[in-house]
Design a protein around this motif. Structure first.
Motif, PDB file in Angstrom:
ATOM      1  N   GLU A  45       0.824  -1.216   0.000  1.00  0.00           N
ATOM      2  CA  GLU A  45       0.000   0.000   0.000  1.00  0.00           C
ATOM      3  C   GLU A  45       0.856   1.263   0.000  1.00  0.00           C
ATOM      4  OE1 GLU A  45      -3.917  -1.571   2.435  1.00  0.00           O
ATOM      5  OE2 GLU A  45      -2.169  -0.900   3.563  1.00  0.00           O
ATOM      6  N   LEU A  46       2.070   1.158   0.521  1.00  0.00           N
ATOM      7  CA  LEU A  46       2.940   2.335   0.618  1.00  0.00           C
ATOM      8  C   LEU A  46       3.746   2.594  -0.650  1.00  0.00           C
ATOM      9  CD1 LEU A  46       4.284   1.761   4.220  1.00  0.00           C
ATOM     10  CD2 LEU A  46       2.605   3.465   3.483  1.00  0.00           C
ATOM     11  N   LEU A  47       4.013   1.553  -1.413  1.00  0.00           N
ATOM     12  CA  LEU A  47       4.816   1.719  -2.622  1.00  0.00           C
ATOM     13  C   LEU A  47       4.023   2.437  -3.700  1.00  0.00           C
ATOM     14  CD1 LEU A  47       6.519  -1.777  -2.833  1.00  0.00           C
ATOM     15  CD2 LEU A  47       7.558   0.384  -2.121  1.00  0.00           C
ATOM     16  N   GLU A  48       4.669   3.359  -4.361  1.00  0.00           N
ATOM     17  CA  GLU A  48       4.027   4.100  -5.446  1.00  0.00           C
ATOM     18  C   GLU A  48       4.512   3.544  -6.778  1.00  0.00           C
ATOM     19  OE1 GLU A  48       4.903   8.225  -4.920  1.00  0.00           O
ATOM     20  OE2 GLU A  48       4.066   8.272  -2.910  1.00  0.00           O
ATOM     21  N   PRO A  49       3.604   3.435  -7.755  1.00  0.00           N
ATOM     22  CA  PRO A  49       4.040   2.952  -9.066  1.00  0.00           C
ATOM     23  C   PRO A  49       5.014   3.945  -9.703  1.00  0.00           C
ATOM     24  CG  PRO A  49       1.678   3.467  -9.063  1.00  0.00           C
ATOM     25  CD  PRO A  49       2.201   3.750  -7.692  1.00  0.00           C
ATOM     26  N   LEU A  50       5.976   3.409 -10.426  1.00  0.00           N
ATOM     27  CA  LEU A  50       6.969   4.240 -11.099  1.00  0.00           C
ATOM     28  C   LEU A  50       6.898   4.021 -12.602  1.00  0.00           C
ATOM     29  CD1 LEU A  50      10.090   3.579  -8.844  1.00  0.00           C
ATOM     30  CD2 LEU A  50       8.621   5.590  -8.812  1.00  0.00           C
ATOM     31  N   ARG A 107      11.830   3.613 -12.737  1.00  0.00           N
ATOM     32  CA  ARG A 107      12.087   2.310 -12.128  1.00  0.00           C
ATOM     33  C   ARG A 107      13.478   1.794 -12.480  1.00  0.00           C
ATOM     34  NH1 ARG A 107       7.994  -0.414 -14.048  1.00  0.00           N
ATOM     35  NH2 ARG A 107       9.200  -1.402 -15.683  1.00  0.00           N
ATOM     36  N   SER A 108      13.946   2.063 -13.677  1.00  0.00           N
ATOM     37  CA  SER A 108      15.252   1.550 -14.091  1.00  0.00           C
ATOM     38  C   SER A 108      16.381   2.072 -13.201  1.00  0.00           C
ATOM     39  CB  SER A 108      15.525   1.876 -15.560  1.00  0.00           C
ATOM     40  OG  SER A 108      15.644   3.266 -15.745  1.00  0.00           O
ATOM     41  N   ARG A 109      16.194   3.210 -12.571  1.00  0.00           N
ATOM     42  CA  ARG A 109      17.202   3.747 -11.642  1.00  0.00           C
ATOM     43  C   ARG A 109      17.390   2.848 -10.422  1.00  0.00           C
ATOM     44  NH1 ARG A 109      15.223   9.283  -9.839  1.00  0.00           N
ATOM     45  NH2 ARG A 109      16.754   8.791  -8.266  1.00  0.00           N
ATOM     46  N   TYR A 110      16.372   2.060 -10.086  1.00  0.00           N
ATOM     47  CA  TYR A 110      16.394   1.259  -8.864  1.00  0.00           C
ATOM     48  C   TYR A 110      16.592  -0.234  -9.117  1.00  0.00           C
ATOM     49  CZ  TYR A 110      14.469   5.609  -7.184  1.00  0.00           C
ATOM     50  OH  TYR A 110      14.269   6.931  -6.902  1.00  0.00           O
ATOM     51  N   GLU A 111      16.687  -0.622 -10.368  1.00  0.00           N
ATOM     52  CA  GLU A 111      16.858  -2.032 -10.691  1.00  0.00           C
ATOM     53  C   GLU A 111      18.323  -2.438 -10.573  1.00  0.00           C
ATOM     54  OE1 GLU A 111      15.118  -2.280 -14.572  1.00  0.00           O
ATOM     55  OE2 GLU A 111      13.118  -2.586 -13.756  1.00  0.00           O
ATOM     56  N   LEU A 112      18.538  -3.698 -10.222  1.00  0.00           N
ATOM     57  CA  LEU A 112      19.894  -4.221 -10.130  1.00  0.00           C
ATOM     58  C   LEU A 112      20.462  -4.461 -11.523  1.00  0.00           C
ATOM     59  CD1 LEU A 112      19.409  -6.933  -7.362  1.00  0.00           C
ATOM     60  CD2 LEU A 112      20.361  -4.647  -7.091  1.00  0.00           C
ATOM     61  N   SER A 113      21.748  -4.255 -11.657  1.00  0.00           N
ATOM     62  CA  SER A 113      22.425  -4.623 -12.898  1.00  0.00           C
ATOM     63  C   SER A 113      22.538  -6.150 -12.942  1.00  0.00           C
ATOM     64  CB  SER A 113      23.814  -3.996 -12.955  1.00  0.00           C
ATOM     65  OG  SER A 113      24.660  -4.604 -11.990  1.00  0.00           O
ATOM     66  N   GLU A 114      22.891  -6.703 -14.090  1.00  0.00           N
ATOM     67  CA  GLU A 114      23.092  -8.155 -14.189  1.00  0.00           C
ATOM     68  C   GLU A 114      24.171  -8.623 -13.216  1.00  0.00           C
ATOM     69  OE1 GLU A 114      21.509 -10.655 -15.702  1.00  0.00           O
ATOM     70  OE2 GLU A 114      19.995  -9.165 -16.243  1.00  0.00           O
ATOM     71  N   PRO A 163       9.271  -7.074  -9.654  1.00  0.00           N
ATOM     72  CA  PRO A 163       8.722  -6.157 -10.659  1.00  0.00           C
ATOM     73  C   PRO A 163       7.201  -6.323 -10.748  1.00  0.00           C
ATOM     74  CG  PRO A 163      10.445  -7.547 -11.609  1.00  0.00           C
ATOM     75  CD  PRO A 163      10.199  -8.030 -10.219  1.00  0.00           C
ATOM     76  N   ALA A 164       6.523  -5.234 -11.041  1.00  0.00           N
ATOM     77  CA  ALA A 164       5.064  -5.291 -11.197  1.00  0.00           C
ATOM     78  C   ALA A 164       4.734  -6.174 -12.387  1.00  0.00           C
ATOM     79  CB  ALA A 164       4.503  -3.881 -11.406  1.00  0.00           C
ATOM     80  N   ARG A 165       3.675  -6.927 -12.244  1.00  0.00           N
ATOM     81  CA  ARG A 165       3.245  -7.783 -13.347  1.00  0.00           C
ATOM     82  C   ARG A 165       2.569  -6.926 -14.409  1.00  0.00           C
ATOM     83  NH1 ARG A 165       2.787 -13.422 -11.736  1.00  0.00           N
ATOM     84  NH2 ARG A 165       3.331 -13.545  -9.552  1.00  0.00           N
TER      85      ARG A 165
END
Length: 88
Positions: free
Chosen positions: A20-25, A30-37, A84-86
């Motif tokens: 409920e607290l997370l906001e959609p990006l 979102r790519s700023r927060y994703e892990l690299s390979e 990741p969001a579906r």
């Protein structure tokens, strides 16, 4: 996890869940927060991941279990990850 007066793994009514607290990006945000390979490979090679990968996933229907000061340095061992969001 339980709170005084509530059953284990439930939140009192005044608390909101992590989901409920997370906001959609937007994708570019979102790519700023994703892990690299490379980072994702390090996570998967950690003992914590190999022991119980589910423990590393944030429980969107409950409370966050982990609050850390540095996700940049300790992501491979201690962080919880939001799946990741579906896409519909």
């Amino acid at each position: 996890v339980g709170y005084h007066g509530t059953p284990p793994d439930t939140l009192p009514p005044q608390y909101r869940t992590l989901g409920e607290l997370l906001e959609p990006l937007a994708d570019e945000e979102r790519s700023r927060y994703e892990l690299s390979e490379t980072q994702w490979r390090q996570v998967r090679s950690s003992l914590e991941w190999r022991t119980n990968p589910e423990w590393r996933l944030a429980q969107l229907g409950g409370a966050a279990r982990t609050l850390r000061g540095s996700y940049r340095k300790s992501y491979s061992r201690f962080s919880e990850f939001v799946p990741p969001a579906r896409v519909a």
